[in-house]
Design a protein around this motif. Structure first.
Motif, PDB file in Angstrom:
ATOM      1  N   LYS A 173      -2.932   1.577   2.058  1.00  0.00           N
ATOM      2  CA  LYS A 173      -4.047   0.724   1.571  1.00  0.00           C
ATOM      3  C   LYS A 173      -3.607  -0.738   1.468  1.00  0.00           C
ATOM      4  O   LYS A 173      -4.413  -1.635   1.656  1.00  0.00           O
ATOM      5  CB  LYS A 173      -4.557   1.238   0.218  1.00  0.00           C
ATOM      6  N   GLN A 174      -2.332  -0.970   1.178  1.00  0.00           N
ATOM      7  CA  GLN A 174      -1.837  -2.361   1.159  1.00  0.00           C
ATOM      8  C   GLN A 174      -1.712  -2.876   2.598  1.00  0.00           C
ATOM      9  O   GLN A 174      -2.082  -3.988   2.894  1.00  0.00           O
ATOM     10  CB  GLN A 174      -0.440  -2.422   0.534  1.00  0.00           C
ATOM     11  N   PHE A 175      -1.166  -2.003   3.466  1.00  0.00           N
ATOM     12  CA  PHE A 175      -0.834  -2.434   4.830  1.00  0.00           C
ATOM     13  C   PHE A 175      -2.082  -2.614   5.706  1.00  0.00           C
ATOM     14  O   PHE A 175      -2.218  -3.606   6.408  1.00  0.00           O
ATOM     15  CB  PHE A 175       0.109  -1.403   5.463  1.00  0.00           C
ATOM     16  N   PHE A 176      -3.000  -1.621   5.651  1.00  0.00           N
ATOM     17  CA  PHE A 176      -4.152  -1.663   6.567  1.00  0.00           C
ATOM     18  C   PHE A 176      -5.375  -2.335   5.938  1.00  0.00           C
ATOM     19  O   PHE A 176      -6.211  -2.877   6.641  1.00  0.00           O
ATOM     20  CB  PHE A 176      -4.542  -0.244   7.011  1.00  0.00           C
TER      21      PHE A 176
ATOM     22  N   LEU B 230      -1.843   4.252  -4.909  1.00  0.00           N
ATOM     23  CA  LEU B 230      -3.192   3.890  -4.448  1.00  0.00           C
ATOM     24  C   LEU B 230      -3.961   5.074  -3.857  1.00  0.00           C
ATOM     25  O   LEU B 230      -5.081   4.922  -3.405  1.00  0.00           O
ATOM     26  CB  LEU B 230      -3.103   2.746  -3.432  1.00  0.00           C
ATOM     27  N   GLY B 231      -3.334   6.235  -3.820  1.00  0.00           N
ATOM     28  CA  GLY B 231      -4.047   7.430  -3.366  1.00  0.00           C
ATOM     29  C   GLY B 231      -3.755   7.836  -1.933  1.00  0.00           C
ATOM     30  O   GLY B 231      -4.245   8.857  -1.461  1.00  0.00           O
ATOM     31  N   ASP B 232      -2.956   7.050  -1.203  1.00  0.00           N
ATOM     32  CA  ASP B 232      -2.618   7.436   0.177  1.00  0.00           C
ATOM     33  C   ASP B 232      -1.710   8.656   0.174  1.00  0.00           C
ATOM     34  O   ASP B 232      -0.979   8.895  -0.790  1.00  0.00           O
ATOM     35  CB  ASP B 232      -1.886   6.284   0.869  1.00  0.00           C
ATOM     36  N   LEU B 233      -1.732   9.396   1.291  1.00  0.00           N
ATOM     37  CA  LEU B 233      -0.911  10.615   1.365  1.00  0.00           C
ATOM     38  C   LEU B 233       0.523  10.328   1.809  1.00  0.00           C
ATOM     39  O   LEU B 233       1.416  11.137   1.581  1.00  0.00           O
ATOM     40  CB  LEU B 233      -1.562  11.624   2.312  1.00  0.00           C
ATOM     41  N   VAL B 234       0.707   9.192   2.481  1.00  0.00           N
ATOM     42  CA  VAL B 234       2.065   8.857   2.939  1.00  0.00           C
ATOM     43  C   VAL B 234       2.358   7.396   2.615  1.00  0.00           C
ATOM     44  O   VAL B 234       1.439   6.574   2.579  1.00  0.00           O
ATOM     45  CB  VAL B 234       2.221   9.153   4.459  1.00  0.00           C
ATOM     46  N   TRP B 235       3.613   7.069   2.329  1.00  0.00           N
ATOM     47  CA  TRP B 235       4.040   5.680   2.083  1.00  0.00           C
ATOM     48  C   TRP B 235       5.187   5.351   3.040  1.00  0.00           C
ATOM     49  O   TRP B 235       5.800   6.254   3.621  1.00  0.00           O
ATOM     50  CB  TRP B 235       4.595   5.514   0.656  1.00  0.00           C
TER      51      TRP B 235
ATOM     52  N   ALA C  16      -4.398  -5.175  -3.084  1.00  0.00           N
ATOM     53  CA  ALA C  16      -3.269  -5.707  -3.870  1.00  0.00           C
ATOM     54  C   ALA C  16      -2.806  -4.658  -4.870  1.00  0.00           C
ATOM     55  O   ALA C  16      -3.612  -3.922  -5.447  1.00  0.00           O
ATOM     56  CB  ALA C  16      -3.701  -6.967  -4.600  1.00  0.00           C
ATOM     57  N   LEU C  17      -1.492  -4.595  -5.049  1.00  0.00           N
ATOM     58  CA  LEU C  17      -0.921  -3.640  -5.999  1.00  0.00           C
ATOM     59  C   LEU C  17      -0.845  -4.316  -7.368  1.00  0.00           C
ATOM     60  O   LEU C  17      -0.329  -5.423  -7.479  1.00  0.00           O
ATOM     61  CB  LEU C  17       0.484  -3.268  -5.512  1.00  0.00           C
TER      62      LEU C  17
END
Ligand SMILES: C[S@@+](CC[C@H](N)C(=O)[O-])C[C@H]1O[C@@H](n2cnc3c(N)ncnc32)[C@H](O)[C@@H]1O
Length: 280
Positions: free
Chosen positions: A253-256, A268-273, A260-261
Motif C-alpha cells: 500500500k505504501q509502494f503502489f 496496512l493489511g497487505d498479505l506480503v511485505w 503514508a505509514l
C-alpha cells in the motif's frame, strides 16, 4: 562426493508453481516454465480466482507485488552501485537472475539453491544464456553457505536476495539464517539484504481462511511455514538483532498506492511485505 544437507529443506514444488506464474505474467522464459509448474498452476487457478474475488487478494497477487517491489529495489541499488554483486539464494525457477544479467551485464549476479533445483535451473539457463555461471548448489543451513560468499570481491558491494523463502522456517532458524548473512557479508564494502515476508494477516477480514491455507501449505511442503511478525517494528528489531543496522519494511500500500505509514506499528493489511536491510 555426497553433499552435506540439513533437515531444513522444504520440498520445492512451490518453486515450480511460482516459476510457472512468472512465465504466465510474461516476465519469464519458456525454458524456466516446467510441466510440474503448469499442472500446479492449473490446479490452484480456481482457488486463486475465488480468493481474488472474496478475500481481496491471492497467492498470485502477492507474487506480483513481492516480485516487482524486489526488482524495483534491486534496480535502485544498481543505480547507486554500478559495480554491485548479487547473490540470489533459494532462486528456484525465478527469471530475475536471467533478466538482470541481460539488462545489466556489468554486474555480477549468481544464483543458489538446493542441489536438485540448482541442477534443474542450470539446465534451463544453459538453453537461454550463452555464458551462464554455475548455479551454486548448496544448503543454506550447512557450513557450505560461507563458501558462497567467497566467490565475490569484498571490495565491491554485495546484495543478497531471497524471495518466497523465509516464512518456511521457524523464528530461531530464521534468526540463524539472517545472522549468517550478516556475518559472512560483514567484510564487503557494503552489504544489503532484500527479501519479502508474509506478515501475520491480522487486518484482513478473512484472516482465518489465510491462516488455514498457510497450514495447508505447511503440510504440503513439509516445512515449518508460519507468520512471524505483526508489525514493521517487530521486523526491524529482529533484523537489527541479527546484525543489520538499517532496516526498512515496505508494504504494497505504501509502494503502489503511496499510503503514508503513521507509525512503525502499523500493518496496512497487505498479505506480503518487502524488507531492505543493510549493514551501513
Ligand atoms: C517457494 S520456492 C521460491 C523460489 C523462487 N525464489 C521464487 O520466488 O520463485 C523456495 C525455494 O527455496 C529452496 N530451498 C528450500 N530450503 C532450502 C535450503 N535449506 N537451502 C537452499 N535452498 C532452499 C527450494 O529449493 C525452493 O527453490
Amino acid at each position: 562426493m555426497t553433499q552435506q544437507l540439513s533437515k531444513h529443506r522444504h520440498i520445492s514444488f512451490t518453486a515450480h508453481y511460482t516459476g510457472y506464474i512468472w512465465y504466465q505474467m510474461g516476465i519469464s522464459h519458456p525454458a524456466l516454465a516446467t510441466k510440474k509448474g503448469k499442472t500446479l498452476a492449473a490446479l490452484v487457478h480456481p482457488i486463486e480466482s475465488w480468493a481474488e474475488k472474496y478475500v481481496g487478494g491471492s497467492m498470485r497477487t502477492t507474487l506480483k507485488q513481492r516480485h516487482s517491489m524486489l526488482d524495483s529495489h534491486l534496480k535502485k541499488l544498481i543505480e547507486q552501485h554500478p559495480d554491485l554483486q548479487v547473490l540470489e539464494i533459494a532462486c528456484g525457477l525465478s527469471p530475475r537472475g536471467w533478466w538482470f544479467r541481460q539488462h545489466y551485464p556489468e554486474i555480477s549476479y549468481r544464483e543458489l539453491d538446493l542441489p536438485d533445483m540448482a541442477a534443474t535451473k542450470q539446465a534451463a539457463l544453459q538453453q537461454i544464456e550463452s555464458h551462464s555461471d554455475d548455479v551454486l548448489s548448496l544448503d543454506l543451513f550447512t557450513g557450505a553457505f560461507a563458501s558462497a560468499f567467497q566467490i565475490f570481491d569484498q571490495k565491491r558491494p554485495l546484495v543478497i536476495i531471497s524471495e518466497g523463502l523465509i516464512n518456511y522456517f521457524e523464528k530461531p532458524l530464521l534468526q540463524q539464517l539472517i545472522q549468517a548473512i550478516a556475518h559472512y557479508g560483514q567484510d564487503f564494502q557494503t552489504l544489503h539484504y532484500l527479501t519479502d515476508i508474509y506478515p501475520e494477516p491480522t487486518q484482513n477480514k478473512l484472516a482465518t481462511i489465510i491462516w488455514n491455507s498457510s497450514r495447508l501449505l505447511k503440510w504440503m511442503s513439509r516445512s515449518a511455514f508460519s507468520f512471524h511478525f505483526k508489525t514493521p517494528a517487530e521486523v526491524e528489531h529482529f533484523f537489527q538483532e541479527a546484525g543489520f543496522h538499517q532496516v526498512e519494511v515496505l508494504q504494497p500500500k505504501q509502494f503502489f498506492e503511496h499510503t503514508a505509514l503513521e507509525n512503525k506499528q502499523q500493518h496496512l493489511g497487505d498479505l506480503v511485505w518487502m524488507i531492505q536491510a543493510s549493514n551501513q
